[in-house]
Design a protein around this motif. Structure first.
Motif, PDB file in Angstrom:
ATOM      1  N   ASP A 147     -23.939  -1.123   3.517  1.00 30.99           N
ATOM      2  CA  ASP A 147     -24.097   1.016   3.893  1.00 30.99           C
ATOM      3  C   ASP A 147     -23.845   0.902   5.828  1.00 30.99           C
ATOM      4  O   ASP A 147     -23.585   1.824   6.303  1.00 30.99           O
ATOM      5  CB  ASP A 147     -24.693   2.096   3.911  1.00 30.99           C
ATOM      6  CG  ASP A 147     -24.603   2.334   2.258  1.00 30.99           C
ATOM      7  OD1 ASP A 147     -23.848   1.838   1.616  1.00 30.99           O
ATOM      8  OD2 ASP A 147     -25.850   2.751   1.592  1.00 30.99           O
ATOM      9  N   ARG A 151     -20.977   2.687   8.655  1.00 33.96           N
ATOM     10  CA  ARG A 151     -21.833   3.781   8.813  1.00 33.96           C
ATOM     11  C   ARG A 151     -21.365   3.084  10.869  1.00 33.96           C
ATOM     12  O   ARG A 151     -20.613   3.483  11.469  1.00 33.96           O
ATOM     13  CB  ARG A 151     -22.665   4.013   9.151  1.00 33.96           C
ATOM     14  CG  ARG A 151     -23.720   4.670   9.972  1.00 33.96           C
ATOM     15  CD  ARG A 151     -25.045   5.194   9.813  1.00 33.96           C
ATOM     16  NE  ARG A 151     -25.895   4.438  11.077  1.00 33.96           N
ATOM     17  CZ  ARG A 151     -25.725   4.328  11.594  1.00 33.96           C
ATOM     18  NH1 ARG A 151     -24.910   5.498  12.612  1.00 33.96           N
ATOM     19  NH2 ARG A 151     -26.397   3.266  12.841  1.00 33.96           N
ATOM     20  N   SER A 155     -18.282   4.022  13.617  1.00 36.77           N
ATOM     21  CA  SER A 155     -18.964   5.233  14.634  1.00 36.77           C
ATOM     22  C   SER A 155     -18.647   4.133  15.431  1.00 36.77           C
ATOM     23  O   SER A 155     -17.900   5.101  16.802  1.00 36.77           O
ATOM     24  CB  SER A 155     -20.712   4.976  14.730  1.00 36.77           C
ATOM     25  OG  SER A 155     -21.132   4.738  15.890  1.00 36.77           O
TER      26      SER A 155
END
Ligand SMILES: *[C@@H]1O[C@H](CO)[C@@H](O)[C@H](O)[C@H]1NC(C)=O
Ligand SMILES: *[C@@H]1O[C@H](CO)[C@@H](O)[C@H](O)[C@H]1NC(C)=O
Ligand SMILES: *[C@@H]1O[C@H](CO)[C@@H](O)[C@H](O)[C@H]1NC(C)=O
Ligand SMILES: *[C@@H]1O[C@H](CO)[C@@H](O)[C@H](O)[C@H]1NC(C)=O
Ligand SMILES: *[C@@H]1O[C@H](CO)[C@@H](O)[C@H](O)[C@H]1NC(C)=O
Length: 399
Positions: A147, A151, A155
């Motif tokens: 996860d 992320r 980003s």
């Protein structure tokens, strides 16, 4: 001249001066390659891995936004091509550091990469390997790491710090790739073996995927080629076996009947930096015996054995004749093939005739004026006959 014109001229001049430093190298630059000691193993091998991971992200996950709006065109990625057309100018800082030497280059690249959001250490694949995790035993941990990996990846894609924007980052990565690829061609030993699987292309968790055969970290320079250079003969994102390249192998389009399938990207034929930048890749293909591959023509070319192989025929008794795919040695005048000895031997009949001829005609007399006159006369007769046949009108009045 008006004030405005002066301002324009100055602006143009300033532009020319400022682009000079970051322009392309015109020809083989004298970039020092000797700084290649292994004393600094501790940081260099980590730096190579970090840099390679970050450039693979570009190779497989980034694309040139000047030419492609989206990444869904599979030809848009680096793995299909180095950016075509090439960058208009280098990223000046990469150029400055990387044209100095490989260690300065590596140190600088690693420093910049350490400020980016998505790095090798946050890749799920890397963490799993470090921790010896398996999906059966550590699925919860893997999910958490993954996860976070996803992320960071998202980003990083949206906010490409520490760069000024996606295009600046693109240019940075391309320039870095040019140099790292070129260093790979130069036998820089610290790029030889990565000692770590190198087919992680930043996709976070990968279930049961077979490793890319091109990223074999046991073969010298394979990981470096996979990370930094294009693969002109297999522009695919993931391949597990060479056979998968065959249908999409652009090197094959140009093949003649004398070519067999396998084409390879050979490092020592791609050592010039300007050619690396301008996509002038040399590949080497397996050709049938007697032919060799030439990248300039993209085809198998007949080898002129007579010119390239010394002493292929016996100098005294034979003449070499180049033929398609092979050559022949034939006996010179005055020699004849001996089926017993399997060599060209002196032809006794010719020798005897020559001796007879020489004794009957004193060779010096051949050059006397009467004999020259006689031979010119007979040549003239032949020419006249031919002419007469083809344009009778010319001779009709005279004859
Ligand atoms: C590069 O090196 C060669 C031979 O060492 C030398 O002749 C040449 O002048 C050098 N070129 C530059 C631009 O320094
Ligand atoms: C590129 O994508 C098209 C469809 O989008 C697909 O048919 C083709 O096989 C892909 N080519 C490669 C080299 O992956
Ligand atoms: C993972 O396994 C290797 C040997 O298989 C071992 O040397 C290493 O210490 C292990 N790492 C962890 C974090 O358990
Ligand atoms: C690199 O090594 C190969 C084989 O060892 C050699 O043929 C080639 O000339 C070397 N290239 C350079 C630039 O030193
Ligand atoms: C490929 O070979 C040609 C001819 O030898 C050479 O000019 C060119 O620089 C080579 N390409 C690379 C990338 O070195």
């Amino acid at each position: 001249m008006s004030m405005l014109m002066w301002i324009c001229l100055i602006a143009v001049w300033a532009l020319l001066v400022s682009t000079e430093g970051q322009g392309f190298i015109d020809d083989d630059s004298n970039v020092s390659l000797d700084v290649d000691n292994r004393d600094d193993d501790s940081w260099t091998s980590e730096a190579v891995l970090d840099v390679a991971f970050y450039l693979r992200l570009y190779k497989f996950n980034d694309f040139d936004r000047r030419y492609y709006l989206k990444s869904d065109k599979n030809s848009s990625y680096f793995y299909a091509q180095f950016p075509v057309p090439p960058l208009i100018s280098f990223h000046w800082e990469v150029y400055e550091k990387c044209s100095e030497n490989v260690l300065t280059c590596l140190k600088y690249l690693q420093d910049v990469i350490s400020d980016t959001q998505f790095q090798r250490i946050s890749s799920t694949v890397h963490v799993m390997r470090q921790m010896n995790w398996t999906m059966e035993k550590n699925s919860n941990m893997i999910r958490m790491v993954n996860d976070e990996c996803l992320r960071l990846k998202m980003s990083d894609w949206e906010k490409p710090v520490p760069f000024r924007g996606p295009l600046d980052r693109f240019r940075w990565r391309v320039t870095a790739s040019y140099f790292m690829c070129w260093y790979t061609m130069q036998n820089i030993s610290l790029l030889s073996v990565f000692n770590e699987p190198c087919d992680d292309i930043g996709e976070c968790y990968r279930a049961e995927e077979l490793p890319d055969f091109r990223a074999d970290n046991k073969l010298p320079y394979q990981c470096a080629l996979y990370s930094f250079c294009p693969d002109p003969c297999c522009p695919l994102r993931r391949v597990t076996a060479p056979e998968e390249c065959h249908d999409v192998n652009p090197c094959r389009h140009t093949m003649t009947e004398a070519t067999e399938k396998s084409c390879k990207f050979v490092r020592n034929q791609n050592t010039r930096l300007p050619s690396v930048i301008y996509n002038e890749w040399n590949v080497s293909c397996a050709c049938t015996a007697g032919y060799e591959y030439d990248s300039r023509y993209g085809a198998c070319i007949d080898i002129n054995e007579c010119a390239t192989v010394s002493d292929i025929c016996d100098k005294n008794s034979e003449i070499c004749i180049n033929l398609r795919g092979h050559h022949k040695c034939i006996c010179r005048w005055g020699f004849t093939w001996s089926t017993d000895q399997r060599i060209c031997v002196t032809d006794t009949a010719v020798k005897r005739a020559e001796i007879r001829f020489a004794s009957r005609n004193d060779f010096n007399s051949v050059k006397t004026s009467t004999s020259i006159a006689a031979s010119t006369n007979s040549i003239w007769t032949i020419v006249k006959n031919i002419w007469h046949r083809h344009s009778p009108s010319l001779f009709r009045s005279g004859s």
